[in-house]
Design an enzyme around this catalytic site. Structure first.
Site, PDB file in Angstrom:
ATOM      1  CD  GLU A 152      -2.510  -0.976   2.116  1.00 20.67           C
ATOM      2  OE1 GLU A 152      -2.771  -0.921   3.300  1.00 20.67           O
ATOM      3  OE2 GLU A 152      -4.204  -2.576   2.759  1.00 20.67           O
ATOM      4  CD  GLU A 305      -3.712  -6.821   2.811  1.00 21.16           C
ATOM      5  OE1 GLU A 305      -4.612  -5.805   3.422  1.00 21.16           O
ATOM      6  OE2 GLU A 305      -2.936  -6.262   2.661  1.00 21.16           O
TER       7      GLU A 305
HETATM    8  C1  GLA Z   1      -3.787  -3.268   4.798  1.00 19.89           C
HETATM    9  C2  GLA Z   1      -2.768  -3.450   5.004  1.00 19.89           C
HETATM   10  C3  GLA Z   1      -2.970  -4.623   6.017  1.00 19.89           C
HETATM   11  C4  GLA Z   1      -3.484  -4.798   7.180  1.00 19.89           C
HETATM   12  C5  GLA Z   1      -4.728  -4.129   7.043  1.00 19.89           C
HETATM   13  C6  GLA Z   1      -5.414  -4.265   7.829  1.00 19.89           C
HETATM   14  O1  GLA Z   1      -4.626  -3.690   3.862  1.00 19.89           O
HETATM   15  O2  GLA Z   1      -2.535  -3.848   3.563  1.00 19.89           O
HETATM   16  O3  GLA Z   1      -0.983  -4.818   6.492  1.00 19.89           O
HETATM   17  O4  GLA Z   1      -2.906  -3.505   7.769  1.00 19.89           O
HETATM   18  O5  GLA Z   1      -5.193  -3.631   6.153  1.00 19.89           O
HETATM   19  O6  GLA Z   1      -6.221  -3.087   8.439  1.00 19.89           O
END
Ligand code: GLA
Length: 673
Positions: A152, A305
């Protein structure tokens, strides 16, 4: 030919796997449970930098070798992440200048994650180093499904390294200070720059920032983060790894990246998607995130995710019921995802996100949540034939396009606009929601690309546009398209300078209108239109100047003046919506235009039952996905077989259920069961 995540011959199922948080006994249980749940993919290494490189230049990867061989033995492939989102404490102690600085000048110290200044040479060297190490060691491993670079991207630095890199970027863009001064309108408030070194990132200042500086800094930050991504990609390729490369975008809260440019740089586009509401609008949110990502990718994409058991709404957890988890998972797939991956495999016992949902919850495998995971794994195997994308043509056919541009978001975030409460993604999402509620398929469209397959093209709140984008829209209309432009579009050019002579200056002649004044309205101050629709927040004193009037303001100070217009041009038409319609009115208005253009919902009547219908094209057949979000059983009749239940031609769907029908014909009907 080896399968890739684009065409894996199956759906990828699993998620982030962080075994470094657990003992080896748990590792053994992990792979046994993965087998039970039909998991075939784990994403490893996302936050493993401190374990992999315990001190500068000293690597320890024995544990990762063991993890990979365990996964291998269980037939589970892996995405290998480069851990560069979370530099270890030793790194920041050794290189304090590589910590990010906030806009208010405060340094962001280690103790959480994402503590890196992307323009700091020490960070970039270290990131390249760990990427190279991993690529040399694991880059040709047969279980490697792909590279997950970083996590991210989106940490923005305002410190001295950023200032230097920003100036270099500006020099390349403007060449002379004079052209920068003109573009930034620095004559206002005595901001004229006499030397490049005086230019700063938009750090904390006394009052409003210069809007052109703000948007240029957004452009720069996106480019700078992309350069860091590309460097890692180059290291991986130089080490001889040919596995597909992605990085996971975060939706929808972040707007730090120009996703179109970033998508060009990846082998496959992936996103993380978390519902932002526990309510029914969450289903529209799944569709929104999926349609955006499929459009950025130009085809299949990866859901990297999601949360298996809940969502964080405000200050607490909200539960995601198992049937919703399954429906959402199939919803992403219906709209082009090649995967159903989650954050994370096993719920952490400690650390910052210990209360985040997981495939294996704290309570273990003897839970309703884990049984739903096993069920999802079985379902994905049953529908695996859907994963083969069509060899030609598009994955999800749509005749409706919505223009999306990160620059639109950035420009609408500049301060002191007529109504600062108007949000770019809110407006884009409102248009998407309207079509979703009507059951229509929608794509998002990159400005300047071929839009000829869309009979309807909507441009929501694209505040600043280039002359080129204006010409592109005009060409779309001339060659027969129906263009819908909403309020707060085309008011400014790419330097955030208003185009004078009447609003919206950049599109005035295309739309055949001229607004002399904008009247933002307080919340709750509703204006009614002559066609029965209602708006608010933003209204305009509008004159038709070549356009026909479709509706007039029917209340308030603008009563009797045009509110919605249509100009015919070439074989198409350009519609202007000068107020922010309430959602129900927008639903009616856009569905009316779709019907007028001869565009049909995917399954006529399905929305009224709360059933979402999506057609995904496969290599040898089309598949009709039915996601029942409503509360009454329904019956769907046609020709085809449900891959999940085995039913043929007459498919009964209980509330909460899903069907994935291999179609023999596209003619389906839906009734109350
Ligand atoms: C994001 C991050 C994860 C985790 C999730 C949940 O998508 O990539 O590492 O922090 O959020 O909060």
């Amino acid at each position: 030919m080896p399968h890739t995540p684009h065409a894996p011959g199956m759906f990828l199922f699993g998620g982030d796997y962080n075994p470094e948080q657990w003992s080896r006994e748990i590792w053994a249980e992990d792979v046994a449970l993965m087998r039970q749940a039909h998991v075939n993919t784990a994403t490893i290494g996302v936050f493993s930098w401190a374990m992999l490189e315990p001190s500068e230049g000293e690597y320890d990867s024995q544990w990762l070798d063991d993890v990979i061989s365990n996964l291998d033995a269980a037939g589970v492939g892996f995405f290998l992440a480069t851990p560069t989102a979370s530099p270890p404490p030793w790194f920041t102690t050794a290189h304090p200048d590589a910590l990010p600085i906030r806009a208010d000048g405060t340094p962001v110290l280690h103790g959480s994650r994402d503590t890196y200044a992307v323009s700091a040479p020490a960070y970039r060297d270290a990131a390249r180093g760990i990427a190279r190490f991993l690529a040399e060691r694991y880059g040709t491993h047969p279980g490697l499904r792909g590279w997950h670079i970083h996590n991210e991207y989106g940490t923005i630095d305002y410190g001295p390294h950023a200032a230097r890199a920003f100036r270099d970027w500006l020099r390349r863009k403007y060449v002379t200070l004079e052209s920068l001064n003109t573009a930034w309108s620095t004559a206002f408030w005595s901001q004229r720059y006499g030397t490049w070194d005086d230019i700063l990132p938009p750090v904390q200042t006394q009052y409003l920032h210069n809007p052109a500086q703000l948007v240029d800094f957004k452009r720069f930050s996106s480019d700078e983060l992309l350069a860091a991504f590309t460097e890692q990609k180059d290291e991986i390729r130089a080490a001889g790894s040919t596995a597909p490369i992605t990085t996971n975008f975060m939706l929808p809260t972040w707007n730090h990246l120009d996703q179109w440019a970033w998508s060009d740089a990846q082998d496959i586009v992936s996103i993380d998607h978390y519902l932002d509401t526990a309510g029914p609008d969450g289903e529209a949110h799944v569709a929104y995130g999926s349609d955006l990502t499929r459009s950025w990718a130009g085809g299949p994409w990866l859901l990297m995710e999601q949360n298996a058991t809940g969502m964080r709404v405000g200050d607490r957890l909200a539960t995601k019921e198992p049937d919703r988890m399954v429906r959402n998972s199939l919803g992403y797939i219906a709209r082009g995802s090649q995967s159903s991956l989650f954050f994370q495999w096993r719920a952490s016992a400690g650390g910052a996100e210990l209360w985040h949902g997981a495939l294996v919850p704290h309570a273990g495998a003897d839970t309703r949540a884990f049984r739903a995971v096993v069920e999802l794994g079985e379902m994905l195997e049953k529908i695996s034939e859907v994963a083969e994308p069509p060899t030609s043509g598009v994955l999800v056919e749509s005749e409706i396009g919505i223009v999306w541009d990160a620059e639109g978001w950035w420009s609408l975030e500049t301060p002191h606009l007529p109504n600062d409460a108007i949000g770019y993604s809110d407006e884009v999402r409102a248009a998407h929601r309207a079509f979703w509620r009507g059951g229509y398929a929608v794509d998002f469209v990159r400005p300047g690309t071929d839009a000829s397959r869309y009979r309807l093209l909507v441009v929501p709140a694209l505040y600043a546009i280039t002359a080129e984008t204006g010409r592109w829209l005009e060409e779309y209309v001339r060659s027969g398209g129906c263009l819908v432009v909403t309020f707060a579009t085309g008011l400014a050019d790419e330097h955030q300078r208003v185009v004078a002579g009447g609003y919206p200056g950049m599109l005035r002649s295309l739309l055949g209108v001229r607004a002399e004044q904008i009247f933002p309205r307080p919340d709750g101050d509703i204006v009614y239109l002559s066609n029965g629709l209602a708006g608010g927040s933003w209204t305009e004193m509008l004159h038709a100047d070549g356009a026909d009037i479709l509706a007039r303001y029917d209340s308030g100070n603008l009563s009797g003046l045009p509110a919605i217009t249509r100009r015919s041009l070439g074989t198409g038409s350009a519609i202007y919506l000068s107020t922010k319609l309430e959602q129900a009115s927008l639903d009616t208005f856009l569905a009316g235009l779709a019907a007028e253009a001869g565009i049909l919902p995917v399954l006529e009547g399905a929305s009224a039952f709360g059933v979402e219908a999506v057609r995904r094209r496969g290599a040898t057949a089309d598949y009709l996905f039915l996601l029942h979000h409503g509360d009454h059983p329904v019956r769907v009749d046609g020709a085809g077989a449900d891959l999940l239940s085995g039913a043929r031609d007459r498919i009964l769907l209980a509330p909460g259920q899903v069907a994935v029908i291999r179609e023999e014909s596209r003619a389906w009907s839906i009734v109350d069961a």
